[in-house]
Enzyme design. Structure first.
Site, PDB file in Angstrom:
ATOM      1  CE1 TYR A  64      -4.331   0.288  -0.312  1.00  0.00           C
ATOM      2  CE2 TYR A  64      -4.299  -1.640   1.108  1.00  0.00           C
ATOM      3  CZ  TYR A  64      -4.964  -0.809   0.226  1.00  0.00           C
ATOM      4  OH  TYR A  64      -6.254  -1.059  -0.117  1.00  0.00           O
ATOM      5  CD  GLU A  66      -4.932   5.055   0.658  1.00  0.00           C
ATOM      6  OE1 GLU A  66      -5.232   6.064   1.298  1.00  0.00           O
ATOM      7  OE2 GLU A  66      -5.621   4.024   0.627  1.00  0.00           O
ATOM      8  CG  ASP A 241      -8.270  11.662 -22.756  1.00  0.00           C
ATOM      9  OD1 ASP A 241      -7.234  11.010 -23.003  1.00  0.00           O
ATOM     10  OD2 ASP A 241      -9.321  11.141 -22.344  1.00  0.00           O
ATOM     11  CB  THR A 270      -4.303   5.108 -21.341  1.00  0.00           C
ATOM     12  OG1 THR A 270      -4.278   5.338 -22.740  1.00  0.00           O
ATOM     13  CG2 THR A 270      -5.708   5.230 -20.822  1.00  0.00           C
ATOM     14  CE  LYS A 273      -6.865   3.856 -25.206  1.00  0.00           C
ATOM     15  NZ  LYS A 273      -7.016   4.486 -23.876  1.00  0.00           N
ATOM     16  NE  ARG A 279      -5.238  -3.313 -20.132  1.00  0.00           N
ATOM     17  CZ  ARG A 279      -5.762  -2.798 -21.251  1.00  0.00           C
ATOM     18  NH1 ARG A 279      -6.660  -1.838 -21.193  1.00  0.00           N
ATOM     19  NH2 ARG A 279      -5.391  -3.244 -22.423  1.00  0.00           N
TER      20      ARG A 279
HETATM   21  N1  DSN Z   1     -11.481   2.026 -24.647  1.00  0.00           N
HETATM   22  C1  DSN Z   1     -10.558   2.946 -25.247  1.00  0.00           C
HETATM   23  C2  DSN Z   1     -10.572   2.874 -26.726  1.00  0.00           C
HETATM   24  O1  DSN Z   1     -10.703   1.775 -27.247  1.00  0.00           O
HETATM   25  O2  DSN Z   1     -10.448   3.885 -27.379  1.00  0.00           O
HETATM   26  C3  DSN Z   1     -10.766   4.328 -24.805  1.00  0.00           C
HETATM   27  O3  DSN Z   1     -11.078   4.367 -23.470  1.00  0.00           O
END
Ligand code: DSN
Length: 478
Positions: A64, A66, A241, A270, A273, A279
């Site tokens: 943990y 925090e 974003d 994120t 990607k 992730r």
């Molecule tokens: N789920 C993602 C996507 O496929 O674009 C975005 O959150």
């Protein structure tokens, strides 16, 4: 490091897991086989490096932590501090950001942290001020009532969902749509491109607290300098974003007006990607928002995931290497080759092409819904996802689009010649799929027919296309 080390590491890990629950070990092995054999065109997926994957599978998961580096609510966080500080340092250097917060567990979480930071920074609330200076116990019931009233119902302007915006940018199926009074800007009906004059007009009329840039299904560059000017003209905080295209920013494909980091007050992403990490999520921000952003946990996040922060540090270190820039530019070369291959065969593409990692096919040109096209492609070994197109007559469930992207196949090493062959496979399946009918004879949005022999043949061709580009070539689980 020997290639053998990677193989040994994963084989040994599976042996240990198999001794406890063999079905989990089998599923992990089966997932590798499936990922190796399918033509993965989901624009938001990728393949993280073995080092990134291994950084997640260890005892950091047990801790943990925090709070933030050096200021934790738990004792014994010295090693977590090390990896969190490293991940943040790599993120700042990679993106040229003043501040990086690497704890968010996902993109939604990163956006919630950002929303909190902007609300806390911008909303005039005496009750919130008291709460911020840690006089929470001094707040009366009336203060709490005022605080909820003052924070609630703030305004957000983001890109509309069917034009490629994201659910978390104020749309009703997501909590952001319940927290904020939201309006959206769309795209020009003729060109499919963002019309910045219309965005400016919407901002003048609506006067949002937050202007959101960024998308999950818009196949073009966005001019963040112009969006920042629009935000400034109405006193809005500008948030971007960049989850989908963070890898293109990291790899310096998107620079100048197209790099959100120097223009936005706050940037979320994120890490899994196009950035090709584990992730998870991350927030970058200007110094004035840093203190609020760092309150992400426990303000809106559960305990940080130290094993994932370790993996973020590894992946961000990889993204700082020169070969990542080459990877990022090949993502776009491949996406453009895929778009060209489809266009030359007669496909209809939203905006007529792409200048990022994704292509949006309007499958109404093939007489199909997105759902029918997605399933027929899946039957043929091609993994995509259905997606709305602007002003979609089939709504967000059936849709009229198929979104495809190249980050994953580019990681495997496929190039522009293979993208042309991929376009041929997609076009073949879609031209030979027919829409089905309901029992009462009305057209079905879900039923379809594709000749199984054709689907099998395309699946074999897809496998042949992938054979020269093995996924995780050093890993042999046999
Ligand atoms: N789920 C993602 C996507 O496929 O674009 C975005 O959150």
């Amino acid at each position: 490091m020997s290639r053998n080390a990677e193989s040994t590491a994963f084989r040994s890990a599976l042996e240990v897991i198999r001794a406890v629950e063999p079905r989990v070990a089998d599923a992990i092995g089966a997932e590798l086989t499936d990922q190796r054999e399918s033509l993965k065109l989901i624009a938001s997926e990728n393949y993280a490096s073995p080092a990134t994957l291994l950084a997640m599978g260890n005892w950091f998961s047990d801790k943990y932590a925090e709070g933030t580096v050096g200021r934790r609510f738990y004792a014994g966080c010295q090693n977590v501090d090390t990896v969190e500080a490293l991940a943040a340092e790599h993120a700042r250097e990679l993106f040229g950001a003043a501040h990086a917060y690497v704890q968010p567990h996902s993109g939604i979480d990163a956006n919630l942290v950002a929303f909190w930071a902007v609300l806390a920074d911008r909303v005039e609330s005496p009750a919130l001020k008291k709460a911020q200076v840690r006089q929470v116990n001094d707040l009366t019931e009336a203060d709490w009532f005022a605080l909820r009233r003052e924070l609630g119902n703030q305004r957000m302007l983001g890109m509309s969902l069917d034009a490629g915006g994201h659910l978390t940018h104020g749309f009703r199926p997501n909590i952001s749509g319940k927290m904020f009074d939201q309006r959206s800007y769309g795209t020009d009906p003729e060109t499919g491109l963002i019309d910045y004059d219309r965005v400016a007009e919407a901002a003048r009329e609506f006067k949002p607290l937050i202007l959101v840039g960024g998308y999950s299904a818009y196949p073009r560059k966005v001019n963040f300098r112009i969006l920042r000017e629009i935000a400034d003209s109405v006193g809005a905080t500008f948030m971007v974003d960049m989850a989908h295209f963070a890898g293109l920013v990291a790899g310096k494909v998107f620079t100048g007006d197209f790099d959100p980091v120097p223009h936005a007050h706050i940037v979320t992403t994120t890490t899994h990607k196009s950035l090709r990490g584990p992730r998870g999520g991350m927030v970058l921000c200007q110094p004035e928002l840093a203190d609020q952003v760092d309150r992400g946990c426990p303000m809106v996040l559960g305990g940080p995931l130290p094993h994932v922060m370790a993996a973020k540090a590894v992946a961000l270190a990889e993204a700082r290497r020169p070969d990542f820039a080459d990877y990022a530019s090949r993502i776009v070369d491949n996406s453009q080759a895929l778009a060209e291959g489809l266009l030359s065969r007669g496909a209809k593409l939203v905006t007529g092409g792409t200048d990022n990692h994704l292509v949006l096919i309007d499958v109404s040109g093939y007489g199909l819904t997105g759902r029918q096209a997605e399933q027929a492609l899946l039957d043929s070994g091609i993994v995509t996802n259905r997606n709305s197109v602007p002003q979609d007559p089939n709504g967000a469930w059936y849709t009229s689009g198929i979104r495809i992207g190249t980050p994953a196949l580019t990681t495997r090493g496929l190039g522009t010649a293979e993208m042309d062959q991929t376009a041929e496979l997609i076009h073949t399946v879609l031209t030979q799929t027919t829409a089905g009918a309901n029992a009462d004879g009305t057209p079905s949005k879900a039923k379809y027919t594709v000749d199984p022999a054709l689907a099998d043949k395309v699946a074999r061709q897809a496998t042949d296309l992938l054979t020269p580009f093995p996924l995780y070539p050093a890993i042999d689980l046999a």
